[in-house]
Design an enzyme around this catalytic site. Structure first.
Site, mmCIF file in Angstrom:
data_model
loop_
_atom_site.group_PDB
_atom_site.id
_atom_site.type_symbol
_atom_site.label_atom_id
_atom_site.label_comp_id
_atom_site.label_asym_id
_atom_site.label_seq_id
_atom_site.Cartn_x
_atom_site.Cartn_y
_atom_site.Cartn_z
ATOM 1 C CG HIS A 241 -0.252 0.116 2.541
ATOM 2 N ND1 HIS A 241 0.112 1.316 3.095
ATOM 3 C CD2 HIS A 241 0.139 -0.838 3.429
ATOM 4 C CE1 HIS A 241 0.688 1.116 4.262
ATOM 5 N NE2 HIS A 241 0.726 -0.194 4.487
ATOM 6 C CB CYS B 270 1.022 -3.649 5.524
ATOM 7 S SG CYS B 270 -0.527 -4.468 5.971
#
Length: 206
Positions: free
Chosen positions: A166, A182
């Protein structure tokens, strides 16, 4: 003859604008990290001169047996590679999970979202509350959203891994272990990767 000279000059200028070669790597022009408007949001420019050159988007030599279009995440080196083929890859600088939050394995991109919403895992809410921090359970997509301008959702044979590739406005976190697992990229870089990687893209996290 004069026309030929003008053409050569134009082509040379285009090469200079598109990027430069440093230690054999073709770097993306700093202009690629300028401010831009996307879906009504104004993404601020990255002060790219403050980002280590190795963490800027660039085409590099990367011999691999993996097929073109594969994403390989080297969490130790803080690089993400998008395999181009012919021994080359597009390399991006990344931020990775803090100690205790790392994830390794093989997955695939099952979903893609532009300006995604973000929902905090219940374990994160409790963990942060115990630290004296109150975080929202849900955030609409936007400039302050933790997932940034784009998100690629990683699934494996067991389903949703809970991990994402992301964007992030926190350019200073690239090259560091800062996240809850992440993989984060600068917003300008995740937009570039998002446009390259279709649903079904194989992702290997080392």
């Amino acid at each position: 003859m004069r026309a030929k000279s003008i053409l050569i000059g134009i082509l040379a200028g285009m090469v200079a604008f598109s990027g430069c070669t440093i230690n054999g790597a073709l770097q993306t022009s700093p202009t690629a990290y300028g401010g831009l408007t996307d879906a009504g949001f104004r993404i601020p420019p990255v002060p790219i001169y403050k980002v280590d050159q190795k963490f800027r988007r660039q085409t590099v030599a990367y011999p691999t047996d993996e097929a073109p279009g594969t994403i390989i995440v080297d969490t130790g080196a803080k690089f993400l590679y998008y395999v181009l083929g012919d021994g080359q890859a597009m390399r991006y600088g990344i931020g990775v999970g803090k100690a205790g939050f790392e994830w390794h394995g093989t997955a695939h991109v099952a979903r893609k979202r532009e300006w995604p919403d973000w929902s905090a895992p219940s374990t994160m809410i409790v963990r942060e509350r115990n630290r004296g921090h109150v975080i929202p359970a849900h955030m609409q997509g936007g400039l302050m959203n933790p997932l940034g301008a784009r998100a690629l959702y990683l699934f494996n044979e067991k389903g949703d891994t809970g991990y994402r590739l992301h964007g992030s406005p926190e350019w200073w976190s690239i090259g560091k272990a800062v996240s809850a697992g992440c993989i984060r990229l600068m917003n300008q870089d995740i937009i570039d990767l998002y446009d390259r990687a279709p649903i079904g893209t194989k992702v290997i996290v080392l």
